[in-house]
Enzyme design. Sequence first.
Site, short mmCIF file in Angstrom:
data_model
loop_
_atom_site.label_atom_id
_atom_site.label_comp_id
_atom_site.label_asym_id
_atom_site.label_seq_id
_atom_site.Cartn_x
_atom_site.Cartn_y
_atom_site.Cartn_z
N GLY A 26 0.62 -1.60 0.48
CA GLY A 26 0.05 0.13 0.11
C GLY A 26 0.73 1.01 0.47
O GLY A 26 2.09 0.99 -0.20
N SER A 27 0.36 2.33 0.58
CA SER A 27 1.32 3.41 0.94
C SER A 27 2.49 3.31 0.79
O SER A 27 3.48 3.64 0.46
CB SER A 27 0.36 4.31 2.00
N GLU A 84 -4.52 -2.65 12.07
CA GLU A 84 -5.66 -4.22 12.80
C GLU A 84 -5.07 -5.30 11.90
O GLU A 84 -6.44 -5.69 12.55
CB GLU A 84 -6.74 -2.79 12.68
N HIS A 108 5.41 1.75 12.07
CA HIS A 108 4.51 1.73 13.54
C HIS A 108 5.23 1.13 14.73
O HIS A 108 4.72 -0.19 14.38
CB HIS A 108 2.93 2.61 12.33
N GLY A 134 3.85 7.43 2.35
CA GLY A 134 4.18 6.60 1.37
C GLY A 134 4.59 6.99 0.10
O GLY A 134 5.84 6.94 -0.67
N GLU A 195 -2.03 12.70 15.84
CA GLU A 195 -3.03 12.68 14.72
C GLU A 195 -4.59 12.51 15.49
O GLU A 195 -5.09 13.02 14.94
CB GLU A 195 -2.33 11.00 14.18
N GLU A 227 -12.21 30.49 3.73
CA GLU A 227 -11.71 30.74 5.55
C GLU A 227 -11.25 30.03 5.42
O GLU A 227 -9.81 29.37 6.65
CB GLU A 227 -12.54 32.15 5.92
N GLU A 231 -7.63 28.03 3.03
CA GLU A 231 -5.78 28.23 3.69
C GLU A 231 -5.48 27.46 4.96
O GLU A 231 -4.17 28.41 5.01
CB GLU A 231 -6.58 30.37 4.28
P1 NAD Z 1 -2.54 1.00 3.31
O1 NAD Z 1 -3.58 0.62 3.96
O2 NAD Z 1 -1.36 1.72 2.63
O3 NAD Z 1 -1.89 -0.24 2.58
C1 NAD Z 1 -1.20 -1.74 3.54
C2 NAD Z 1 -1.89 -2.35 2.33
O4 NAD Z 1 -1.71 -4.05 3.10
C3 NAD Z 1 -2.53 -2.73 1.09
O5 NAD Z 1 -1.84 -2.00 -0.10
C4 NAD Z 1 -2.41 -4.52 0.87
O6 NAD Z 1 -1.80 -4.78 0.03
C5 NAD Z 1 -2.00 -4.94 2.23
N1 NAD Z 1 -3.57 -5.08 3.41
C6 NAD Z 1 -4.62 -5.04 3.40
N2 NAD Z 1 -5.63 -5.55 4.22
C7 NAD Z 1 -4.73 -6.83 4.27
C8 NAD Z 1 -4.34 -8.50 5.00
N3 NAD Z 1 -6.11 -8.34 6.05
N4 NAD Z 1 -4.54 -8.94 4.41
C9 NAD Z 1 -2.93 -8.58 4.30
N5 NAD Z 1 -2.51 -7.73 3.67
C10 NAD Z 1 -3.69 -6.89 3.11
O7 NAD Z 1 -1.16 0.74 5.50
P2 NAD Z 1 0.06 1.97 5.03
O8 NAD Z 1 -0.81 3.33 5.52
O9 NAD Z 1 1.13 1.86 4.21
O10 NAD Z 1 0.56 1.27 6.50
C11 NAD Z 1 1.24 0.62 6.77
C12 NAD Z 1 2.28 0.91 8.27
O11 NAD Z 1 2.94 1.60 7.86
C13 NAD Z 1 1.14 0.45 9.33
O12 NAD Z 1 2.08 0.07 10.69
C14 NAD Z 1 1.56 1.69 9.76
O13 NAD Z 1 1.12 2.52 10.49
C15 NAD Z 1 2.57 2.74 8.73
N6 NAD Z 1 3.14 4.05 8.26
C16 NAD Z 1 1.79 4.34 7.35
C17 NAD Z 1 2.34 6.21 6.94
C18 NAD Z 1 1.21 5.94 5.61
O14 NAD Z 1 1.58 7.19 5.61
N7 NAD Z 1 0.72 5.71 5.03
C19 NAD Z 1 3.03 6.91 7.50
C20 NAD Z 1 3.92 5.91 8.24
C21 NAD Z 1 4.19 5.26 8.43
MG MG Z 2 2.09 9.64 12.18
#
Ligand code: NAD
Ligand code: MG
Length: 331
Positions: A26-27, A84, A108, A134, A195, A227, A231
Amino acid sequence: MAQLFYDSDADLGLLNGKTIAIIGYGSQGHAHALNLKDSDVKVIVGLYNGSRSINKAKADGLEVLSVADASAKADWIMVLLPDEFQKEVYDKEIAPHLSTGKVLGFAHGFNIRFGLIKPPADVDVVMIAPKGPGHTVRWEYQNGQGVPALFAIEQNPSGNARSLAMAYAKGIGGTRAGILETNFREETETDLFGEQAVLCGGLSELIKAGFETLVEAGYQPELAYFECMHEVKLIVDLMVKGGLTAMRDSISNTAEYGDYVSGPRLITADTKAKMKMVLADIQDGTFAKNFVAECEAGKPKMKKMRNRDAQHPIENVGKSLRSMFSWLKHA
Ligand code: NAD
Ligand code: MG
């Protein structure tokens, strides 16, 4: 002043000959995987059967395996799933493949801090947490820059966990911007507090209340949107660049005077006392317990709140206004 570490402090060579499994695409997952690959690190991706990300990762030139197979094959398992889902995937598909000497990584600290995941003592447990989404992590890397990151060591049976975490941070571009050391407890608690109190919770409610106040007083919703929502970014950009002082240098004297006299009427000692209650709920695990229970129930309250806020008048006004901003389409 805490120390920041840069490229010259980290040795990418420590990852030579190692295979890193990025679990989740994902991200964060796609950014870590692609940045590491471009840094000449051997990367594989672990995804569940039927994941929509499989084709994406393959199209990006990466080898995709099941989470279990990727975990078995890799020296380093980087868990980049939504917080989760991590415990269940970890218990079923990752833990059986955590042999002595492997590295288990996170972006995290939630699952480690609140004891949902309990790794065996003979694996290194580290965190590399970019302080940005990401897509920015990927974008900055491609432009020769990086996003600052936090790193932390929870378990270090190899004695090398710290250097390894710094090497990984270099591989994703973090040391180009600077990385800062923390621990899982501090990262998790400050991240959740930020957050909830300021970035997402605090700001969203502040924006909605400001918008409602103007609209209820009979002003045009379009102006209220400009407003109270639009901004915000302009002001925050100034703060990020030069702090509160630089922001106040840029705004008019009228705005600056109003800032000093009215801000403290809104954010009072009472608000700060509430912030302390929010922090206490994070520290004693109450927030984590509630979030886990909500997820186990299928997120019923979360879905309701998501729908409620998606229907807030500021969202409708915003949608039609933004569709008329030609510049936003290119931003
Ligand atoms: P996300 O939701 O963007 O992506 C997670 C990916 O996990 C999905 O694209 C999918 O490929 C996979 N997935 C989803 N459900 C699943 C399941 N049930 N079983 C197996 N795979 C599954 O997640 P994210 O935002 O990249 O977060 C990932 C970690 O990075 C988390 O621990 C988050 O706290 C941390 N984090 C995120 C950010 C952010 O900006 N998004 C920043 C810093 C840290
Ligand atoms: Mg954060």
